[in-house]
Write an enzyme that holds these catalytic residues in place. Structure first.
Site, PDB file in Angstrom:
ATOM      1  N   CYS A  56       0.822  -1.197   0.041  1.00 29.20           N
ATOM      2  CA  CYS A  56      -0.018  -0.053   0.089  1.00 29.20           C
ATOM      3  C   CYS A  56       0.773   1.347   0.102  1.00 29.20           C
ATOM      4  O   CYS A  56       0.650   2.042  -0.991  1.00 29.20           O
ATOM      5  CB  CYS A  56      -0.946  -0.197   1.226  1.00 29.20           C
ATOM      6  SG  CYS A  56      -2.066   1.494   1.113  1.00 29.20           S
ATOM      7  N   HIS A 112      -0.956   6.222   2.513  1.00 29.73           N
ATOM      8  CA  HIS A 112      -0.795   5.424   3.772  1.00 29.73           C
ATOM      9  C   HIS A 112      -0.149   5.947   4.902  1.00 29.73           C
ATOM     10  O   HIS A 112      -0.698   5.870   5.716  1.00 29.73           O
ATOM     11  CB  HIS A 112       0.007   4.233   3.381  1.00 29.73           C
ATOM     12  CG  HIS A 112       0.163   3.020   4.160  1.00 29.73           C
ATOM     13  ND1 HIS A 112      -1.019   1.923   4.597  1.00 29.73           N
ATOM     14  CD2 HIS A 112       0.748   2.816   5.283  1.00 29.73           C
ATOM     15  CE1 HIS A 112      -0.863   1.402   5.512  1.00 29.73           C
ATOM     16  NE2 HIS A 112       0.234   1.552   6.172  1.00 29.73           N
TER      17      HIS A 112
END
Length: 209
Positions: A56, A112
């Site tokens: 991510c 993230h």
């Protein structure tokens, strides 16, 4: 959605862990994605689009900055963007749009790990919340014979569909798109399902059977 010049509005939709789970790619016979199927008929479908990293944080950082992990030093989810000297001076995608006369709006998980707060706050004209992934499944529902990481799990969403974070995101975007803008806009929205530990409403699970 009217605007004062010829620059196009941009609606940037990101779906967490979607992978190739769409009908049009024909990889999963039992899968049904009718709304995406309708969208494909009026769009360009790239069948060979690859992410910069299979995790991510580095994937998002690279997509939003144009800088690959081996230059930024963001290789995993625990590497922070604020610790990267390369990304500290980078112009992220929302900044690029804003610098070129766009109104920038966001809802959902964009990064993230975020850039420095001042930099992050300055790149958006409207911040409509980041949403969430919870509540997570209380018990392990993945069969034991499947070797899967701890986060890989699933459970039915038991609350009202209107309260589901993705539904809130959709309603938020729908309301904002009905407004009139004097400048072109970049609307970036992120849906959390089908994240590998997500809890989609049961109606969507039924559709896949």
């Amino acid at each position: 959605m009217a605007q004062s010049n010829a620059q196009p509005n941009v609606l940037f939709v990101l779906i967490d862990d979607l992978n190739d789970y769409v009908t049009q790619l024909k990889g999963y016979p039992g899968l049904k994605t009718p709304n995406l199927d309708k969208f494909v008929k009026t769009s360009v479908n790239f069948k060979k689009a690859y992410c910069a990293a299979p995790v991510c944080n580095p994937s998002r950082a690279a997509m939003l900055s144009g800088i690959a992990p081996y230059h930024s030093g963001i290789y995993d989810n625990d590497n922070r963007i604020v610790d990267s000297k390369v990304l500290d001076s980078a112009v992220f995608l929302p900044e690029l749009f804003k610098n070129n006369g766009y109104t920038t709006l966001t809802r959902g998980k964009i990064f993230h790990t975020d850039p420095a707060k001042a930099k992050y706050d300055a790149m958006w004209d409207v911040k409509a919340g980041k949403g969430n992934y919870g509540p997570n499944a209380g018990v392990r529902n993945v069969p034991r014979e499947l070797k899967a990481p701890p986060m890989f799990n699933y459970a039915e969403w038991t609350g009202p569909e209107s309260d589901h974070t993705d539904n809130v995101t959709a309603e938020t975007i729908s309301a904002q798109l009905k407004q009139t803008y004097t400048k072109p806009f970049l609307w970036r929205q992120v849906y959390t399902n089908p994240i590998t530990h997500g809890r989609p409403p049961n109606v969507f699970l039924i559709c896949t059977r």
